[in-house]
Motif scaffolding. Sequence first.
Motif, PDB file in Angstrom:
ATOM      1  N   THR A 158      -9.867   2.012 -19.867  1.00 61.66           N
ATOM      2  CA  THR A 158      -9.428   1.844 -21.097  1.00 61.66           C
ATOM      3  C   THR A 158      -8.038   2.684 -21.643  1.00 61.66           C
ATOM      4  OG1 THR A 158     -11.718   1.856 -21.890  1.00 61.66           O
ATOM      5  CG2 THR A 158      -9.950   2.379 -23.700  1.00 61.66           C
ATOM      6  N   ALA A 159      -7.726   3.802 -21.309  1.00 61.33           N
ATOM      7  CA  ALA A 159      -6.490   4.484 -21.501  1.00 61.33           C
ATOM      8  C   ALA A 159      -5.453   3.670 -21.096  1.00 61.33           C
ATOM      9  CB  ALA A 159      -6.689   5.852 -21.230  1.00 61.33           C
ATOM     10  N   ALA A 160      -5.560   3.253 -19.711  1.00 66.59           N
ATOM     11  CA  ALA A 160      -4.311   2.497 -19.194  1.00 66.59           C
ATOM     12  C   ALA A 160      -4.429   1.156 -19.563  1.00 66.59           C
ATOM     13  CB  ALA A 160      -4.648   2.543 -17.589  1.00 66.59           C
ATOM     14  N   THR A 161      -5.249   0.495 -19.866  1.00 70.69           N
ATOM     15  CA  THR A 161      -5.249  -1.004 -20.030  1.00 70.69           C
ATOM     16  C   THR A 161      -5.085  -1.410 -21.527  1.00 70.69           C
ATOM     17  OG1 THR A 161      -7.511  -1.185 -19.883  1.00 70.69           O
ATOM     18  CG2 THR A 161      -6.257  -1.694 -18.042  1.00 70.69           C
ATOM     19  N   VAL A 162      -5.829  -0.653 -22.281  1.00 68.67           N
ATOM     20  CA  VAL A 162      -5.642  -0.816 -23.878  1.00 68.67           C
ATOM     21  C   VAL A 162      -4.520  -0.066 -24.356  1.00 68.67           C
ATOM     22  CG1 VAL A 162      -6.952  -0.615 -25.825  1.00 68.67           C
ATOM     23  CG2 VAL A 162      -8.125  -1.329 -23.728  1.00 68.67           C
ATOM     24  N   PHE A 163      -4.339   1.059 -24.026  1.00 71.64           N
ATOM     25  CA  PHE A 163      -3.383   2.014 -24.882  1.00 71.64           C
ATOM     26  C   PHE A 163      -2.246   2.181 -24.014  1.00 71.64           C
ATOM     27  CE2 PHE A 163      -7.675   3.332 -26.669  1.00 71.64           C
ATOM     28  CZ  PHE A 163      -7.298   3.308 -27.924  1.00 71.64           C
ATOM     29  N   GLY A 164      -2.147   1.791 -22.944  1.00 69.70           N
ATOM     30  CA  GLY A 164      -0.932   1.772 -22.014  1.00 69.70           C
ATOM     31  C   GLY A 164      -0.445   3.025 -21.210  1.00 69.70           C
ATOM     32  N   ALA A 165      -1.521   3.912 -21.101  1.00 64.53           N
ATOM     33  CA  ALA A 165      -1.382   4.998 -20.526  1.00 64.53           C
ATOM     34  C   ALA A 165      -0.828   5.188 -19.108  1.00 64.53           C
ATOM     35  CB  ALA A 165      -2.532   5.953 -20.647  1.00 64.53           C
ATOM     36  N   ASP A 166       0.543   5.888 -18.971  1.00 62.52           N
ATOM     37  CA  ASP A 166       0.832   5.814 -17.544  1.00 62.52           C
ATOM     38  C   ASP A 166       0.354   6.992 -16.698  1.00 62.52           C
ATOM     39  OD1 ASP A 166       3.322   3.851 -17.662  1.00 62.52           O
ATOM     40  OD2 ASP A 166       3.537   5.219 -19.379  1.00 62.52           O
ATOM     41  N   TYR A 167      -0.148   8.199 -17.411  1.00 58.05           N
ATOM     42  CA  TYR A 167      -0.842   9.488 -16.806  1.00 58.05           C
ATOM     43  C   TYR A 167      -1.984   9.690 -17.451  1.00 58.05           C
ATOM     44  CZ  TYR A 167       3.731   9.379 -14.343  1.00 58.05           C
ATOM     45  OH  TYR A 167       4.679   9.116 -13.479  1.00 58.05           O
ATOM     46  N   ILE A 168      -2.930   9.918 -16.708  1.00 56.00           N
ATOM     47  CA  ILE A 168      -4.037  10.870 -17.338  1.00 56.00           C
ATOM     48  C   ILE A 168      -4.503  11.947 -16.904  1.00 56.00           C
ATOM     49  CG2 ILE A 168      -6.667  10.322 -17.745  1.00 56.00           C
ATOM     50  CD1 ILE A 168      -5.194   7.921 -18.292  1.00 56.00           C
ATOM     51  N   PHE A 169      -4.332  12.911 -17.871  1.00 56.03           N
ATOM     52  CA  PHE A 169      -4.761  14.620 -17.406  1.00 56.03           C
ATOM     53  C   PHE A 169      -6.003  14.920 -17.675  1.00 56.03           C
ATOM     54  CE2 PHE A 169      -0.084  14.215 -18.149  1.00 56.03           C
ATOM     55  CZ  PHE A 169       0.436  15.225 -17.142  1.00 56.03           C
ATOM     56  N   VAL A 170      -6.658  15.578 -16.732  1.00 51.12           N
ATOM     57  CA  VAL A 170      -8.163  15.784 -16.945  1.00 51.12           C
ATOM     58  C   VAL A 170      -8.134  17.207 -16.810  1.00 51.12           C
ATOM     59  CG1 VAL A 170     -10.527  15.438 -15.908  1.00 51.12           C
ATOM     60  CG2 VAL A 170      -8.898  13.584 -15.742  1.00 51.12           C
ATOM     61  N   ASP A 171      -8.863  18.204 -17.386  1.00 47.12           N
ATOM     62  CA  ASP A 171      -8.614  19.627 -17.723  1.00 47.12           C
ATOM     63  C   ASP A 171     -10.042  20.111 -18.084  1.00 47.12           C
ATOM     64  OD1 ASP A 171      -8.307  22.459 -18.035  1.00 47.12           O
ATOM     65  OD2 ASP A 171      -7.164  22.252 -19.866  1.00 47.12           O
ATOM     66  N   HIS A 172     -10.889  20.513 -17.227  1.00 53.14           N
ATOM     67  CA  HIS A 172     -10.744  20.549 -15.631  1.00 53.14           C
ATOM     68  C   HIS A 172     -11.848  19.846 -15.072  1.00 53.14           C
ATOM     69  CE1 HIS A 172     -13.537  23.919 -15.205  1.00 53.14           C
ATOM     70  NE2 HIS A 172     -13.057  24.253 -16.611  1.00 53.14           N
ATOM     71  N   ALA A 173     -11.813  19.965 -13.712  1.00 51.82           N
ATOM     72  CA  ALA A 173     -12.623  18.901 -12.968  1.00 51.82           C
ATOM     73  C   ALA A 173     -14.143  19.514 -12.963  1.00 51.82           C
ATOM     74  CB  ALA A 173     -12.114  18.866 -11.431  1.00 51.82           C
ATOM     75  N   GLN A 174     -14.216  21.025 -13.030  1.00 50.14           N
ATOM     76  CA  GLN A 174     -15.492  21.654 -12.807  1.00 50.14           C
ATOM     77  C   GLN A 174     -16.281  21.282 -14.051  1.00 50.14           C
ATOM     78  OE1 GLN A 174     -12.912  23.054 -11.640  1.00 50.14           O
ATOM     79  NE2 GLN A 174     -13.253  22.817  -9.461  1.00 50.14           N
ATOM     80  N   ARG A 175     -15.784  21.192 -15.205  1.00 44.46           N
ATOM     81  CA  ARG A 175     -16.598  20.811 -16.376  1.00 44.46           C
ATOM     82  C   ARG A 175     -17.215  19.192 -16.259  1.00 44.46           C
ATOM     83  NH1 ARG A 175     -15.838  23.682 -21.324  1.00 44.46           N
ATOM     84  NH2 ARG A 175     -17.574  22.247 -21.963  1.00 44.46           N
ATOM     85  N   LEU A 176     -16.660  18.497 -15.529  1.00 44.15           N
ATOM     86  CA  LEU A 176     -17.278  16.897 -15.117  1.00 44.15           C
ATOM     87  C   LEU A 176     -18.331  17.398 -14.454  1.00 44.15           C
ATOM     88  CD1 LEU A 176     -14.055  15.052 -14.167  1.00 44.15           C
ATOM     89  CD2 LEU A 176     -15.513  14.820 -16.294  1.00 44.15           C
ATOM     90  N   ALA A 177     -18.251  18.270 -13.412  1.00 40.35           N
ATOM     91  CA  ALA A 177     -19.755  18.389 -12.523  1.00 40.35           C
ATOM     92  C   ALA A 177     -20.764  18.976 -13.640  1.00 40.35           C
ATOM     93  CB  ALA A 177     -19.354  19.484 -11.434  1.00 40.35           C
ATOM     94  N   TYR A 178     -20.451  19.819 -14.277  1.00 37.77           N
ATOM     95  CA  TYR A 178     -21.481  20.427 -15.300  1.00 37.77           C
ATOM     96  C   TYR A 178     -22.236  19.563 -16.119  1.00 37.77           C
ATOM     97  CZ  TYR A 178     -18.921  24.540 -13.756  1.00 37.77           C
ATOM     98  OH  TYR A 178     -18.453  25.626 -13.037  1.00 37.77           O
TER      99      TYR A 178
END
Length: 293
Positions: A158-178
């Motif tokens: 969505t960020a890339a195709t709708v909003f035209g984002a070139d870069y996505i920052f994810v802070d941080h990976a471990q929170r996704l795991a939790y």
Amino acid sequence: AARSPQRYTPENFFCSDADVEAAIKNENPYEYVPTGHTGLDEKIRGMVKGGLTFIKAPRGTGKTEVIRYFETGLLRTPDTRIALLHMEEMKSTTYRAMATYQLGRNVRTNDDAVANGVSTEEIIRAGQIAADTENNRTIVFEMRSHDDPLKLLDHTRTAATVFGADYIFVDHAQRLAYLSSTGVDGATSTLTTLAARMAQLAKELNIGVIFLSQVNDDGRTKYAASLEEEAIICIKIERDSESEDEILQNTTEFIVDKNRPFAKLGKAGSVYYDPETTILSEDVPYDRSEIAA
């Protein structure tokens, strides 16, 4: 058609002269935007599109602030759009930090702003300018507490195709795991699936996805080894937070230990954290040759 039968070619197979020409003319492998940091840009040229960049560091080394340094650096390049997922902070923290970089003064909390003589209206305006909201160049999004970690793939698209984002920052990976419903035991499996799919998505959309990850005391990536394996660039950050020298204590070193696009590895300079302004910059208040000696 009977006299000149054509071989059936599926959409995802390429073997003709026209396919070669189209690929070379239309695809730009390892397109990048400079970070603005001399040492890193000499090694990796900038934040690269078409794959994952993996930034890893021990706890307490100021990982999020390093990510912020890269975010504000990319926004200095006109027309570059970034999307931000900071899972450990409020949106106001993100915008106030961007305003701090814009103003050159610490306005991260109300008390800080008052101490530095900056009004709320000035902070709001500085945050808007830094994020370039007029041109929608900064997209902040969230993961809800009930979201499956793989939902990040949908948010990224969505960020890339709708909003035209070139870069996505994810802070941080471990929170996704939790966030995973399988609990900590399934964290590695969850991030392994996410890593493979995100790497493919980054290539498909020609975007850069930057993951921040914490490493254990032994230097091993917690739950997220698959993200490191899928990444095309890995950057390790180090800081001697226990040093008795205040300058060294606030200096963060960059080390490139994986660089598939450009092959250059090793030390890539540093950034200095100014305790007064709370801003990272490549300019440090010491002679590097003295430290090296």
